[in-house]
Design a protein around this motif. Structure first.
Motif, PDB file in Angstrom:
ATOM      1  N   LYS A  13       0.615  -0.976  -0.292  1.00 52.75           N
ATOM      2  CA  LYS A  13      -0.072  -0.102   0.126  1.00 52.75           C
ATOM      3  C   LYS A  13       0.834   1.195  -0.110  1.00 52.75           C
ATOM      4  O   LYS A  13       0.912   1.904  -0.593  1.00 52.75           O
ATOM      5  N   TRP A  14       1.554   0.819   1.058  1.00 53.23           N
ATOM      6  CA  TRP A  14       2.585   2.534   0.814  1.00 53.23           C
ATOM      7  C   TRP A  14       4.459   1.720   1.695  1.00 53.23           C
ATOM      8  O   TRP A  14       4.166   1.782   2.585  1.00 53.23           O
ATOM      9  N   SER A  15       5.059   1.796   0.856  1.00 50.13           N
ATOM     10  CA  SER A  15       6.351   1.528   0.738  1.00 50.13           C
ATOM     11  C   SER A  15       7.516   2.435   1.581  1.00 50.13           C
ATOM     12  O   SER A  15       6.928   3.780   1.142  1.00 50.13           O
ATOM     13  N   TRP A  16       8.661   1.937   1.944  1.00 49.53           N
ATOM     14  CA  TRP A  16       9.730   2.602   2.359  1.00 49.53           C
ATOM     15  C   TRP A  16      10.003   3.160   1.052  1.00 49.53           C
ATOM     16  O   TRP A  16      10.359   4.852   0.953  1.00 49.53           O
ATOM     17  N   GLN A  17       9.844   2.487   0.102  1.00 46.70           N
ATOM     18  CA  GLN A  17      10.710   3.048  -1.127  1.00 46.70           C
ATOM     19  C   GLN A  17       9.829   4.675  -1.680  1.00 46.70           C
ATOM     20  O   GLN A  17      10.093   4.712  -1.786  1.00 46.70           O
ATOM     21  N   MET A  18       7.891   4.343  -1.782  1.00 47.33           N
ATOM     22  CA  MET A  18       6.994   5.648  -2.107  1.00 47.33           C
ATOM     23  C   MET A  18       7.520   6.147  -0.982  1.00 47.33           C
ATOM     24  O   MET A  18       7.433   7.723  -1.803  1.00 47.33           O
ATOM     25  N   GLN A  19       7.682   5.968   0.261  1.00 50.20           N
ATOM     26  CA  GLN A  19       7.900   7.605   1.030  1.00 50.20           C
ATOM     27  C   GLN A  19       8.832   8.106   0.833  1.00 50.20           C
ATOM     28  O   GLN A  19       9.122   9.257   0.765  1.00 50.20           O
ATOM     29  N   LYS A  20      10.200   7.298   0.440  1.00 51.41           N
ATOM     30  CA  LYS A  20      11.567   8.551  -0.053  1.00 51.41           C
ATOM     31  C   LYS A  20      11.137   8.910  -1.394  1.00 51.41           C
ATOM     32  O   LYS A  20      11.525  10.386  -1.434  1.00 51.41           O
ATOM     33  N   ASP A  21      10.381   8.477  -2.555  1.00 50.31           N
ATOM     34  CA  ASP A  21       9.976   9.448  -3.769  1.00 50.31           C
ATOM     35  C   ASP A  21       9.627  10.246  -3.488  1.00 50.31           C
ATOM     36  O   ASP A  21       9.461  11.469  -4.091  1.00 50.31           O
ATOM     37  N   ALA A  22       8.300  10.247  -2.306  1.00 46.45           N
ATOM     38  CA  ALA A  22       7.887  12.023  -1.417  1.00 46.45           C
ATOM     39  C   ALA A  22       8.582  13.123  -1.576  1.00 46.45           C
ATOM     40  O   ALA A  22       8.191  14.159  -1.662  1.00 46.45           O
ATOM     41  N   GLY A  23       9.768  13.142  -1.026  1.00 47.06           N
ATOM     42  CA  GLY A  23      10.700  13.934  -1.803  1.00 47.06           C
ATOM     43  C   GLY A  23      10.722  14.466  -0.141  1.00 47.06           C
ATOM     44  O   GLY A  23      10.264  13.805   0.710  1.00 47.06           O
ATOM     45  N   SER A  24      11.516  15.386  -0.517  1.00 49.61           N
ATOM     46  CA  SER A  24      12.311  15.670   1.191  1.00 49.61           C
ATOM     47  C   SER A  24      11.094  17.131   2.287  1.00 49.61           C
ATOM     48  O   SER A  24      10.808  17.471   2.832  1.00 49.61           O
ATOM     49  N   CYS A  85      -3.930  13.272  10.456  1.00 47.40           N
ATOM     50  CA  CYS A  85      -2.228  12.925  10.302  1.00 47.40           C
ATOM     51  C   CYS A  85      -1.306  14.814  10.520  1.00 47.40           C
ATOM     52  O   CYS A  85      -1.307  15.458  10.539  1.00 47.40           O
ATOM     53  N   VAL A  86      -0.397  13.498  10.847  1.00 44.04           N
ATOM     54  CA  VAL A  86       1.063  14.171  10.090  1.00 44.04           C
ATOM     55  C   VAL A  86       1.865  14.326   8.876  1.00 44.04           C
ATOM     56  O   VAL A  86       1.208  13.561   7.811  1.00 44.04           O
ATOM     57  N   ASP A  87       2.455  14.989   8.153  1.00 38.12           N
ATOM     58  CA  ASP A  87       3.474  14.649   7.208  1.00 38.12           C
ATOM     59  C   ASP A  87       4.745  13.828   7.769  1.00 38.12           C
ATOM     60  O   ASP A  87       5.065  14.550   8.533  1.00 38.12           O
ATOM     61  N   ILE A  88       5.488  13.865   7.182  1.00 42.09           N
ATOM     62  CA  ILE A  88       6.861  12.592   7.225  1.00 42.09           C
ATOM     63  C   ILE A  88       7.355  12.752   5.640  1.00 42.09           C
ATOM     64  O   ILE A  88       6.557  12.738   4.746  1.00 42.09           O
ATOM     65  N   ARG A  89       8.740  12.602   6.661  1.00 37.48           N
ATOM     66  CA  ARG A  89       9.771  12.678   4.921  1.00 37.48           C
ATOM     67  C   ARG A  89      10.986  11.401   5.682  1.00 37.48           C
ATOM     68  O   ARG A  89      11.056  11.056   6.682  1.00 37.48           O
ATOM     69  N   ALA A  90      10.533  11.296   4.260  1.00 38.41           N
ATOM     70  CA  ALA A  90      12.239  10.218   4.293  1.00 38.41           C
ATOM     71  C   ALA A  90      13.493  10.885   5.065  1.00 38.41           C
ATOM     72  O   ALA A  90      13.185  11.937   4.489  1.00 38.41           O
ATOM     73  N   VAL A  91      14.749  10.089   5.926  1.00 37.67           N
ATOM     74  CA  VAL A  91      15.636  10.621   6.837  1.00 37.67           C
ATOM     75  C   VAL A  91      16.243  10.138   5.745  1.00 37.67           C
ATOM     76  O   VAL A  91      17.825  10.268   5.536  1.00 37.67           O
TER      77      VAL A  91
END
Length: 144
Positions: A13-24, A85-91
């Motif tokens: 449904k929502w992978s780590w790769q998708m989270q990274k692809d969402a950008g900064s 909800c909150v917004d999160i970004r990949a670090v």
């Protein structure tokens, strides 16, 4: 003082790769329909770090995230103002994913919400738990 969290997602449904692809800028962590998980998001602050956990498939912590926007109405709640909800970004990637099996086997993590509250989709993580999981994942100097 920073807080630490864990976000569970089914990778199909929502992978780590998708989270990274969402950008900064990151993306909304939507779809949470549990009051305790919602309240956890309401307690979050900008810059709080968290673990990204692949549930159902993989069963492992695969990355570190950061809160990029405070709690706000969930855009997928169709006007139901109970849900935030909150917004999160990949670090960063976890250098070595940390499996649920390894977490359960570590006595230092026996009280971690991931072990005691398996079904909760957004969980608090103590600083000691955060540091121990980071150590297990090969991070000697984790982001805080």
């Amino acid at each position: 003082m920073a807080n630490f969290w864990l976000y569970k997602s089914e990778p199909f449904k929502w992978s780590w790769q998708m989270q990274k692809d969402a950008g900064s800028a990151g993306t909304e962590w939507t779809g949470v329909r549990n009051y305790l998980a919602r309240n956890n998001m309401r307690a979050m602050q900008i810059g709080d770090k968290g673990f990204f956990y692949h549930s159902n498939e993989g069963l492992e912590i695969v990355g570190i995230t950061e809160v990029s926007a405070l709690s706000h109405p969930d855009s997928t709640a169709e006007g139901d103002l109970r849900w935030d909800c909150v917004d999160i970004r990949a670090v960063m990637d976890m250098p070595k994913p940390v499996s649920l099996k390894d977490i359960k086997a570590n006595p230092k993590l026996e009280k971690m919400s991931l072990v005691t509250s398996m079904r909760l989709s957004v969980q608090p993580v103590t600083e000691d738990e955060y540091l121990e999981v980071c150590r297990m994942g090969g991070l000697g100097n984790p982001p805080r």
